[in-house]
Design a protein around this motif. Structure first.
Motif, PDB file in Angstrom:
ATOM      1  N   ASP A  88       0.804  -1.224   0.000  1.00  0.00           N
ATOM      2  CA  ASP A  88       0.000   0.000   0.000  1.00  0.00           C
ATOM      3  C   ASP A  88       0.837   1.274   0.000  1.00  0.00           C
ATOM      4  O   ASP A  88       0.321   2.358  -0.207  1.00  0.00           O
ATOM      5  CB  ASP A  88      -0.977   0.007   1.171  1.00  0.00           C
ATOM      6  CG  ASP A  88      -0.291   0.016   2.520  1.00  0.00           C
ATOM      7  OD1 ASP A  88       0.950  -0.016   2.568  1.00  0.00           O
ATOM      8  OD2 ASP A  88      -0.995   0.058   3.544  1.00  0.00           O
ATOM      9  N   GLY A  89       2.132   1.162   0.244  1.00  0.00           N
ATOM     10  CA  GLY A  89       3.012   2.328   0.221  1.00  0.00           C
ATOM     11  C   GLY A  89       2.976   3.163   1.491  1.00  0.00           C
ATOM     12  O   GLY A  89       3.699   4.134   1.611  1.00  0.00           O
ATOM     13  N   ARG A  90       2.140   2.826   2.443  1.00  0.00           N
ATOM     14  CA  ARG A  90       2.024   3.598   3.681  1.00  0.00           C
ATOM     15  C   ARG A  90       2.496   2.827   4.902  1.00  0.00           C
ATOM     16  O   ARG A  90       2.448   3.332   6.011  1.00  0.00           O
ATOM     17  CB  ARG A  90       0.563   4.016   3.914  1.00  0.00           C
ATOM     18  CG  ARG A  90      -0.066   4.806   2.810  1.00  0.00           C
ATOM     19  CD  ARG A  90       0.240   6.231   2.856  1.00  0.00           C
ATOM     20  NE  ARG A  90      -0.241   6.839   4.088  1.00  0.00           N
ATOM     21  CZ  ARG A  90      -0.029   8.087   4.403  1.00  0.00           C
ATOM     22  NH1 ARG A  90       0.641   8.853   3.614  1.00  0.00           N
ATOM     23  NH2 ARG A  90      -0.468   8.578   5.528  1.00  0.00           N
ATOM     24  N   HIS A  91       2.920   1.588   4.724  1.00  0.00           N
ATOM     25  CA  HIS A  91       3.358   0.753   5.845  1.00  0.00           C
ATOM     26  C   HIS A  91       4.730   0.151   5.573  1.00  0.00           C
ATOM     27  O   HIS A  91       5.068  -0.137   4.424  1.00  0.00           O
ATOM     28  CB  HIS A  91       2.354  -0.383   6.096  1.00  0.00           C
ATOM     29  CG  HIS A  91       1.058   0.095   6.650  1.00  0.00           C
ATOM     30  ND1 HIS A  91       0.041   0.551   5.862  1.00  0.00           N
ATOM     31  CD2 HIS A  91       0.614   0.181   7.928  1.00  0.00           C
ATOM     32  CE1 HIS A  91      -0.978   0.903   6.617  1.00  0.00           C
ATOM     33  NE2 HIS A  91      -0.653   0.688   7.886  1.00  0.00           N
ATOM     34  N   LEU A  92       5.478  -0.034   6.641  1.00  0.00           N
ATOM     35  CA  LEU A  92       6.764  -0.721   6.594  1.00  0.00           C
ATOM     36  C   LEU A  92       6.697  -1.905   7.542  1.00  0.00           C
ATOM     37  O   LEU A  92       6.078  -1.830   8.598  1.00  0.00           O
ATOM     38  CB  LEU A  92       7.892   0.199   7.061  1.00  0.00           C
ATOM     39  CG  LEU A  92       8.170   1.455   6.259  1.00  0.00           C
ATOM     40  CD1 LEU A  92       9.147   2.349   7.006  1.00  0.00           C
ATOM     41  CD2 LEU A  92       8.732   1.083   4.918  1.00  0.00           C
ATOM     42  N   GLN A  93       7.333  -2.978   7.156  1.00  0.00           N
ATOM     43  CA  GLN A  93       7.428  -4.144   8.030  1.00  0.00           C
ATOM     44  C   GLN A  93       8.891  -4.345   8.362  1.00  0.00           C
ATOM     45  O   GLN A  93       9.719  -4.468   7.464  1.00  0.00           O
ATOM     46  CB  GLN A  93       6.849  -5.355   7.325  1.00  0.00           C
ATOM     47  CG  GLN A  93       6.842  -6.601   8.165  1.00  0.00           C
ATOM     48  CD  GLN A  93       6.013  -7.677   7.506  1.00  0.00           C
ATOM     49  OE1 GLN A  93       4.818  -7.510   7.332  1.00  0.00           O
ATOM     50  NE2 GLN A  93       6.656  -8.764   7.140  1.00  0.00           N
ATOM     51  N   LEU A  94       9.205  -4.361   9.648  1.00  0.00           N
ATOM     52  CA  LEU A  94      10.589  -4.510  10.097  1.00  0.00           C
ATOM     53  C   LEU A  94      10.760  -5.856  10.773  1.00  0.00           C
ATOM     54  O   LEU A  94      10.019  -6.189  11.685  1.00  0.00           O
ATOM     55  CB  LEU A  94      10.945  -3.439  11.121  1.00  0.00           C
ATOM     56  CG  LEU A  94      11.380  -2.062  10.645  1.00  0.00           C
ATOM     57  CD1 LEU A  94      10.284  -1.337   9.942  1.00  0.00           C
ATOM     58  CD2 LEU A  94      11.885  -1.264  11.807  1.00  0.00           C
TER      59      LEU A  94
END
Length: 160
Positions: A88-94
């Motif tokens: 979605d371009g609005r979330h990052l997963q670390l």
């Protein structure tokens, strides 16, 4: 027809630090569905390093590196191993390691990018941890003898 432009996930290359007084961390302990403890944790530092060259390969130098240093109830550091932007371009997963007392505990942290503009990056995210596994692996215990089955670590940081 309208066009919607989403902000880019990563700021320009460089090293960013947490804006003073604009970031916090919170630890919540749950026993079943009930919250038994909720405490703010001091966020002593949170640098973000964005490398000069973004490449498609998964080499260590090509990915941004987040680091959150916590003090107070939980003296620990959370350091990202792998940062992946979601579709979605609005979330990052670390994929990160929570370093408690010299023991690395694996963590999956999802961050929502609230704002990314003008050399600033505002992110909010949380992760859930099994209290039993964390206690066995690192020796971490909650203060005040509160019962818990799981923990939630909430982070909000503004990098400038």
């Amino acid at each position: 027809m309208t066009t919607v432009t989403l902000p880019t996930v990563s700021p320009p290359p460089g090293r960013y630090a947490v804006a003073p007084g604009r970031s916090f961390a919170e630890l919540t302990a749950y026993y079943g569905p009930l919250a038994t403890l909720r405490r703010r944790i001091t966020l002593t530092g949170a640098p973000l390093t964005v490398p000069e060259s973004e490449s498609v390969s998964d080499s260590e130098g090509a990915r941004p590196v987040f680091r959150f240093d916590l003090a107070g109830t939980m003296k620990a550091s959370l350091v990202s191993e792998h940062v992946e932007p979601l579709a979605d371009g609005r979330h990052l997963q670390l994929l990160a390691d929570l370093d408690v007392r010299g023991v690395a505990f694996p963590v999956l942290l999802r961050l929502r990018v609230v704002r990314c503009a003008e050399g600033r990056l505002l992110v909010v995210g949380s992760t859930r941890l099994s209290y039993r596994l964390l206690r066995r692996a690192t020796g971490f215990r909650l203060p005040w003898s509160r019962p818990a089955t799981r923990l939630r670590l909430l982070l909000a940081a503004e990098f400038a």
